[in-house]
Design a protein around this motif. Structure first.
Motif, PDB file in Angstrom:
ATOM      1  N   GLU A  42     -12.245   5.692 -12.657  1.00  0.00           N
ATOM      2  CA  GLU A  42     -12.835   4.896 -11.578  1.00  0.00           C
ATOM      3  C   GLU A  42     -11.930   3.715 -11.231  1.00  0.00           C
ATOM      4  O   GLU A  42     -11.708   3.411 -10.055  1.00  0.00           O
ATOM      5  CB  GLU A  42     -14.216   4.376 -11.988  1.00  0.00           C
ATOM      6  CG  GLU A  42     -15.304   5.428 -12.037  1.00  0.00           C
ATOM      7  CD  GLU A  42     -16.604   4.880 -12.584  1.00  0.00           C
ATOM      8  OE1 GLU A  42     -17.660   5.500 -12.327  1.00  0.00           O
ATOM      9  OE2 GLU A  42     -16.579   3.847 -13.286  1.00  0.00           O
ATOM     10  N   ARG A  43     -11.406   3.081 -12.242  1.00  0.00           N
ATOM     11  CA  ARG A  43     -10.552   1.908 -12.004  1.00  0.00           C
ATOM     12  C   ARG A  43      -9.281   2.297 -11.264  1.00  0.00           C
ATOM     13  O   ARG A  43      -8.871   1.616 -10.315  1.00  0.00           O
ATOM     14  CB  ARG A  43     -10.210   1.255 -13.341  1.00  0.00           C
ATOM     15  CG  ARG A  43      -9.475  -0.076 -13.212  1.00  0.00           C
ATOM     16  CD  ARG A  43      -9.434  -0.780 -14.549  1.00  0.00           C
ATOM     17  NE  ARG A  43      -8.807  -2.095 -14.491  1.00  0.00           N
ATOM     18  CZ  ARG A  43      -8.810  -2.978 -15.475  1.00  0.00           C
ATOM     19  NH1 ARG A  43      -9.420  -2.678 -16.612  1.00  0.00           N
ATOM     20  NH2 ARG A  43      -8.221  -4.155 -15.339  1.00  0.00           N
ATOM     21  N   VAL A  44      -8.677   3.397 -11.665  1.00  0.00           N
ATOM     22  CA  VAL A  44      -7.461   3.866 -10.997  1.00  0.00           C
ATOM     23  C   VAL A  44      -7.760   4.217  -9.543  1.00  0.00           C
ATOM     24  O   VAL A  44      -7.027   3.811  -8.628  1.00  0.00           O
ATOM     25  CB  VAL A  44      -6.873   5.083 -11.733  1.00  0.00           C
ATOM     26  CG1 VAL A  44      -5.757   5.723 -10.909  1.00  0.00           C
ATOM     27  CG2 VAL A  44      -6.341   4.663 -13.106  1.00  0.00           C
ATOM     28  N   ALA A  45      -8.820   4.958  -9.318  1.00  0.00           N
ATOM     29  CA  ALA A  45      -9.163   5.369  -7.956  1.00  0.00           C
ATOM     30  C   ALA A  45      -9.459   4.161  -7.076  1.00  0.00           C
ATOM     31  O   ALA A  45      -9.016   4.084  -5.922  1.00  0.00           O
ATOM     32  CB  ALA A  45     -10.361   6.317  -7.982  1.00  0.00           C
ATOM     33  N   PHE A  46     -10.179   3.191  -7.603  1.00  0.00           N
ATOM     34  CA  PHE A  46     -10.534   1.993  -6.840  1.00  0.00           C
ATOM     35  C   PHE A  46      -9.290   1.177  -6.492  1.00  0.00           C
ATOM     36  O   PHE A  46      -9.090   0.783  -5.332  1.00  0.00           O
ATOM     37  CB  PHE A  46     -11.518   1.140  -7.639  1.00  0.00           C
ATOM     38  CG  PHE A  46     -11.851  -0.178  -6.993  1.00  0.00           C
ATOM     39  CD1 PHE A  46     -12.729  -0.247  -5.927  1.00  0.00           C
ATOM     40  CD2 PHE A  46     -11.275  -1.356  -7.451  1.00  0.00           C
ATOM     41  CE1 PHE A  46     -13.029  -1.456  -5.317  1.00  0.00           C
ATOM     42  CE2 PHE A  46     -11.567  -2.569  -6.857  1.00  0.00           C
ATOM     43  CZ  PHE A  46     -12.441  -2.621  -5.790  1.00  0.00           C
ATOM     44  N   VAL A  47      -8.449   0.902  -7.482  1.00  0.00           N
ATOM     45  CA  VAL A  47      -7.264   0.076  -7.257  1.00  0.00           C
ATOM     46  C   VAL A  47      -6.297   0.763  -6.290  1.00  0.00           C
ATOM     47  O   VAL A  47      -5.796   0.140  -5.347  1.00  0.00           O
ATOM     48  CB  VAL A  47      -6.566  -0.237  -8.598  1.00  0.00           C
ATOM     49  CG1 VAL A  47      -5.187  -0.842  -8.358  1.00  0.00           C
ATOM     50  CG2 VAL A  47      -7.418  -1.196  -9.420  1.00  0.00           C
ATOM     51  N   SER A 107     -15.557   5.872  -4.602  1.00  0.00           N
ATOM     52  CA  SER A 107     -16.820   5.458  -4.001  1.00  0.00           C
ATOM     53  C   SER A 107     -17.762   4.879  -5.049  1.00  0.00           C
ATOM     54  O   SER A 107     -18.395   3.838  -4.831  1.00  0.00           O
ATOM     55  CB  SER A 107     -17.478   6.656  -3.310  1.00  0.00           C
ATOM     56  OG  SER A 107     -18.733   6.294  -2.770  1.00  0.00           O
ATOM     57  N   ARG A 108     -17.840   5.551  -6.201  1.00  0.00           N
ATOM     58  CA  ARG A 108     -18.703   5.063  -7.279  1.00  0.00           C
ATOM     59  C   ARG A 108     -18.225   3.708  -7.790  1.00  0.00           C
ATOM     60  O   ARG A 108     -19.031   2.799  -8.024  1.00  0.00           O
ATOM     61  CB  ARG A 108     -18.743   6.092  -8.406  1.00  0.00           C
ATOM     62  CG  ARG A 108     -19.748   5.743  -9.504  1.00  0.00           C
ATOM     63  CD  ARG A 108     -20.093   6.964 -10.336  1.00  0.00           C
ATOM     64  NE  ARG A 108     -18.918   7.489 -11.022  1.00  0.00           N
ATOM     65  CZ  ARG A 108     -18.501   8.752 -10.941  1.00  0.00           C
ATOM     66  NH1 ARG A 108     -19.159   9.625 -10.189  1.00  0.00           N
ATOM     67  NH2 ARG A 108     -17.439   9.165 -11.611  1.00  0.00           N
ATOM     68  N   ALA A 109     -16.915   3.566  -7.953  1.00  0.00           N
ATOM     69  CA  ALA A 109     -16.352   2.296  -8.415  1.00  0.00           C
ATOM     70  C   ALA A 109     -16.612   1.186  -7.399  1.00  0.00           C
ATOM     71  O   ALA A 109     -16.955   0.058  -7.768  1.00  0.00           O
ATOM     72  CB  ALA A 109     -14.858   2.458  -8.654  1.00  0.00           C
TER      73      ALA A 109
END
Length: 286
Positions: free
Chosen positions: A115-120, A148-150
């Motif tokens: 999640e952190r990787v996808a968000f950043v 999206s979840r992040a």
């Protein structure tokens, strides 16, 4: 040869690593790894060098992030992000936005590594989901869902802790420094929210509370006692993670870097990094 292109994109390479790892030292190691990878690669067919470099940085950081989660479980006491000097205080150019603040990095600590990787990568560096999917070894729709979840989790946390204006932060920290230096218990209590928390990160390598200290009056009492026992030579203002912070100097070195969370004109969280390993990269007195 990378040459000037590397200098142009280095802040992004470091930026993605720091946002994923919360560690200046680890991010610098990633930068070195990416440089070596890029220097030995045939980049003639690379259409978007920035995206390529950021992707390589993210992939290496993701590997470190997963092992870092395990190390966090054995970390002594509370863990806080390693202070990153920004603005005029930075030794090198740094990409600054809300995602490098201490508060935001702690919010992102609550995300899973994917999640952190996808968000950043998507929300900060605007990489396509197809590239993010390659880093995470998932499908493109799955990468989109992770981001999206992040994003929802980050938005919920930000709503609960709105960001103070620079002027408000400067006013509070100026008043706090004066009260701290004077040992003014009543003055500190006035600046602290009744439910304020005091977090110290010593990592088992410096004297620090291993649990959160809660309650404005209790925090103020501890501040006064610590200020008397460990009187700093001076307390300076510095920009850390894009926000004004306090840097305590003692015996010719940086003793601590302190950041605050503010809500409605009061300090709700006071975060102090005194782990010497996390301060080693900061400039000392001449």
């Amino acid at each position: 040869m990378l040459g000037a292109d590397w200098e142009t994109h280095r802040p992004a390479v470091f930026g993605v690593a720091y946002r994923l790892l919360g560690s200046v030292a680890d991010a610098e190691d990633v930068v070195q790894d990416v440089w070596l990878r890029a220097a030995g690669a045939d980049l003639g067919e690379v259409e978007d060098l920035r995206a390529w470099l950021v992707t390589v940085s993210a992939r290496r950081s993701y590997d470190i992030l997963r092992s870092a989660r395990v190390r966090r479980e054995t970390y002594v006491g509370p863990w806080l992000p390693e202070p990153l000097l920004t603005g005029a205080d930075a030794a090198e150019p740094v990409l600054v936005d809300e995602s490098v603040t201490s508060a935001m990095l702690l919010i992102m600590e609550e995300l899973s590594p994917p999640e952190r990787v996808a968000f950043v990568l998507h929300d900060v560096f605007e990489l396509a989901f197809a590239r993010i999917a390659e880093v995470l070894d998932v499908t493109t729709p799955a990468a989109r869902q992770l981001a999206s979840r992040a994003r929802r989790r980050v938005a919920d946390a930000r709503t609960a802790e709105p960001r103070a204006t620079p002027a408000e932060r400067a006013r509070l920290l100026t008043a706090f420094r004066a009260a701290y230096q004077a040992g003014d218990l009543a003055g500190l209590v006035k600046l602290l929210h009744p439910d304020a928390v005091y977090v110290t990160d010593g990592g088992g390598k410096a004297f620090a509370a291993r649990k959160l200290i809660e309650g404005g009056e209790r925090v103020a009492e501890v501040m006064v006692r610590v200020g008397r026992q460990w009187r700093p030579d001076r307390i300076e203002f510095a920009e850390v993670g894009g926000e004004l912070a306090l840097v305590f100097h003692r015996d010719g070195r940086v003793y601590s870097v302190d950041t605050v969370q503010l809500v409605d004109g009061l300090i709700t969280a006071y975060r102090r990094v005194i782990n010497p390993d996390k301060l080693a990269h900061l400039p000392c007195e001449d």
